[in-house]
Design a protein around this motif. Structure first.
Motif, PDB file in Angstrom:
ATOM      1  N   ARG A  12      19.381  49.471  37.725  1.00  0.00           N
ATOM      2  CA  ARG A  12      19.622  48.322  38.608  1.00  0.00           C
ATOM      3  C   ARG A  12      18.328  47.609  38.999  1.00  0.00           C
ATOM      4  NH1 ARG A  12      24.115  47.514  41.700  1.00  0.00           N
ATOM      5  NH2 ARG A  12      22.747  46.997  43.443  1.00  0.00           N
ATOM      6  N   HIS A 215      22.423  42.134  40.440  1.00  0.00           N
ATOM      7  CA  HIS A 215      23.133  43.383  40.154  1.00  0.00           C
ATOM      8  C   HIS A 215      24.377  43.507  41.034  1.00  0.00           C
ATOM      9  CE1 HIS A 215      20.468  45.249  37.239  1.00  0.00           C
ATOM     10  NE2 HIS A 215      19.442  44.827  37.943  1.00  0.00           N
ATOM     11  N   GLU A 219      28.329  43.750  39.724  1.00  0.00           N
ATOM     12  CA  GLU A 219      29.229  44.819  40.148  1.00  0.00           C
ATOM     13  C   GLU A 219      30.476  44.260  40.827  1.00  0.00           C
ATOM     14  OE1 GLU A 219      27.111  47.578  42.551  1.00  0.00           O
ATOM     15  OE2 GLU A 219      26.047  48.478  40.857  1.00  0.00           O
ATOM     16  N   SER A 222      32.810  42.822  38.287  1.00  0.00           N
ATOM     17  CA  SER A 222      33.523  43.925  37.647  1.00  0.00           C
ATOM     18  C   SER A 222      34.651  44.431  38.536  1.00  0.00           C
ATOM     19  CB  SER A 222      32.539  45.060  37.332  1.00  0.00           C
ATOM     20  OG  SER A 222      33.211  46.201  36.854  1.00  0.00           O
ATOM     21  N   THR A 245      28.362  44.097  32.051  1.00  0.00           N
ATOM     22  CA  THR A 245      29.383  43.963  33.086  1.00  0.00           C
ATOM     23  C   THR A 245      30.722  44.501  32.610  1.00  0.00           C
ATOM     24  OG1 THR A 245      28.214  41.955  33.793  1.00  0.00           O
ATOM     25  CG2 THR A 245      30.377  42.372  34.761  1.00  0.00           C
ATOM     26  N   GLU A 248      30.537  48.257  32.709  1.00  0.00           N
ATOM     27  CA  GLU A 248      30.670  48.729  34.083  1.00  0.00           C
ATOM     28  C   GLU A 248      32.131  48.672  34.525  1.00  0.00           C
ATOM     29  OE1 GLU A 248      29.893  50.307  37.687  1.00  0.00           O
ATOM     30  OE2 GLU A 248      28.485  50.127  36.013  1.00  0.00           O
ATOM     31  N   GLU A 252      34.539  51.920  35.653  1.00  0.00           N
ATOM     32  CA  GLU A 252      35.206  51.956  36.949  1.00  0.00           C
ATOM     33  C   GLU A 252      36.728  51.995  36.784  1.00  0.00           C
ATOM     34  OE1 GLU A 252      35.914  51.983  41.018  1.00  0.00           O
ATOM     35  OE2 GLU A 252      34.050  52.316  39.896  1.00  0.00           O
ATOM     36  N   GLU A 394      32.235  37.442  41.261  1.00  0.00           N
ATOM     37  CA  GLU A 394      32.005  38.160  42.514  1.00  0.00           C
ATOM     38  C   GLU A 394      32.786  37.563  43.672  1.00  0.00           C
ATOM     39  OE1 GLU A 394      28.199  35.563  42.039  1.00  0.00           O
ATOM     40  OE2 GLU A 394      29.866  36.312  40.822  1.00  0.00           O
TER      41      GLU A 394
END
Length: 424
Positions: A12, A215, A219, A222, A245, A248, A252, A394
């Protein structure tokens, strides 16, 4: 002179700094990377680097990737004479298991090196493995989220070492123009230079904040898509090429199955397939772009959703991504499988910029024969917005009005150079 390795492990955008314990033979109490002696062949110091990482921190396996081996440097002081072999690794985890040689460990921005009592020339050691403008310009393996983060690191380090704002701005211009196909690179560099005061230290601090925000945005994007996939009850996902991405998101989400196209000619999708097999419990299948329509019709591997990244998002809702995405999206539409794009807001192009920059793969990667054969191998293509069922950012799923507002903000930041870079 003794030969030693100094390993920087990055995650990160931060690196692992270690404080040497009283049991260390030299420089006890000082901060360093992960260090140790080269015990065999000095030309094969990578073996010793990986051994020290494994013994001192527990890092190893596929979660650790070698990024760069730097040029050696000499250290000669009252503690001894050493030849330092610098290494930079990227880790997918921050879990550290320090041994007795380390009194403390801490993830920190590399600029923290300059504010601590460290082993000799640690900042210079970092600079020998740190990202460079050429890395941003020439990387054909990693996605734009990764590359834009490296651009911010280059800008940050240039600002730390600069004596004047104009020299920082010159590096910023190089970075801004290095990857015209990747909107996030220019957008993130432009924001730093448009909003920071015209002082090197201010630019460095702004770049550190921007790196952290980038970063976090990746996240959060994602997470938006993970929520969407779970709401839809998806269990199998298909993708192509390499997107940090997307990877990630898959980690998850934890799908039952993952279908990955190898993404010719560079075949960066192979790395994605291997990472998913190692890091998730999913059944992973590797295929080719040409076989995707057949795979979507095959009950044994057919996914519930297609997930791809983006190198740019245009104001009309179309997406610029690795060549092969349009074919995959068309096949998915025919099979009734939704297509989702996961991309931070910084991948939206500024107002008035609707370029589709078709970088080309090396011709020899497609044809290395002796006949007079032309090669057409664009790296990127424009995917019509009508083939995309959702753009995850995001800030949630982005609609057309949202994209236009984001594009206007990026256009304002892009004007920093025309106003002397002050952002005023």
């Amino acid at each position: 002179m003794d030969h030693v390795v100094t390993c920087f492990v990055r995650n990160r955008g931060e690196v692992l700094l270690t404080r040497r314990s009283d049991r260390a033979e030299t420089y006890a109490g000082r901060w360093a990377g992960v260090s140790g002696y080269v015990e065999e062949d000095n030309e094969e110091a990578e073996f010793d680097a990986r051994r020290e990482l494994r013994e001192e921190t527990g890092f190893g396996g596929t979660s650790l990737r070698l990024v760069r081996i730097g040029e050696t440097l000499a250290v000669d002081d009252e503690e001894g004479s050493f030849v330092v072999h610098p290494f930079l690794f990227e880790s997918t985890t921050r879990e550290v298991r320090p041994n007795e040689e380390l009194a403390a460990v801490e993830w920190a921005d590399p600029t923290a090196i300059r504010d601590r009592e460290t082993v000799p020339r640690l900042w210079e050691t970092w600079r020998r493995v740190a990202p460079r403008v050429d890395d941003v310009r020439e990387d054909r393996t990693n996605g734009s989220a990764w590359i834009s983060a490296r651009a911010l690191e280059v800008l940050r380090d240039a600002a730390v070492d600069a004596d004047d704002w104009e020299s920082v701005a010159a590096v910023g211009r190089e970075l801004r123009d290095a990857r015209p196909s990747m909107a996030a690179v220019a957008n993130r560099v432009n924001r730093v230079l448009a909003t920071a005061e015209r002082r090197p230290e201010a630019v460095a601090a702004a770049a550190v904040r921007a790196l952290s925000a980038a970063h976090a945005a990746n996240e959060a994007s994602s997470a938006t898509l993970v929520d969407r996939l779970r709401d839809a009850g998806a269990t199998g996902v298909a993708t192509l090429s390499r997107s940090g991405t997307v990877c990630e998101c898959l980690r998850e989400f934890g799908p039952d199955s993952v279908l990955v196209a190898e993404s010719r000619p560079e075949r960066e999708g192979v790395d994605v397939a291997e990472a998913m097999a190692e890091e998730t419990a999913a059944a992973v299948t590797l295929t080719t772009e040409a076989a995707f329509p057949a795979a979507l019709a095959d009950g044994s591997v057919a996914p519930d959703a297609v997930v791809v990244g983006a190198d740019a998002v245009l104001p009309d809702g179309s997406v610029v991504n690795k060549t092969g995405t349009t074919g995959l999206a068309l096949a998915a539409r025919e099979a009734g499988v939704p297509v989702y794009v996961v991309a931070a807001r910084d991948k939206v192009r500024p107002t008035g910029d609707e370029r589709v920059v078709t970088e080309s793969s090396p011709a020899e990667a497609v044809y290395d024969g002796e006949e007079d054969v032309d090669v057409f191998a664009p790296t990127f293509e424009r995917v019509p917005g009508r083939l995309v069922d959702g753009l995850a950012t995001e800030d949630g799923l982005l609609d057309g009005d949202d994209a236009r507002r984001v594009a206007a903000e990026h256009a304002e930041h892009a004007a920093w150079d025309g106003r002397g870079g002050s952002g005023e």
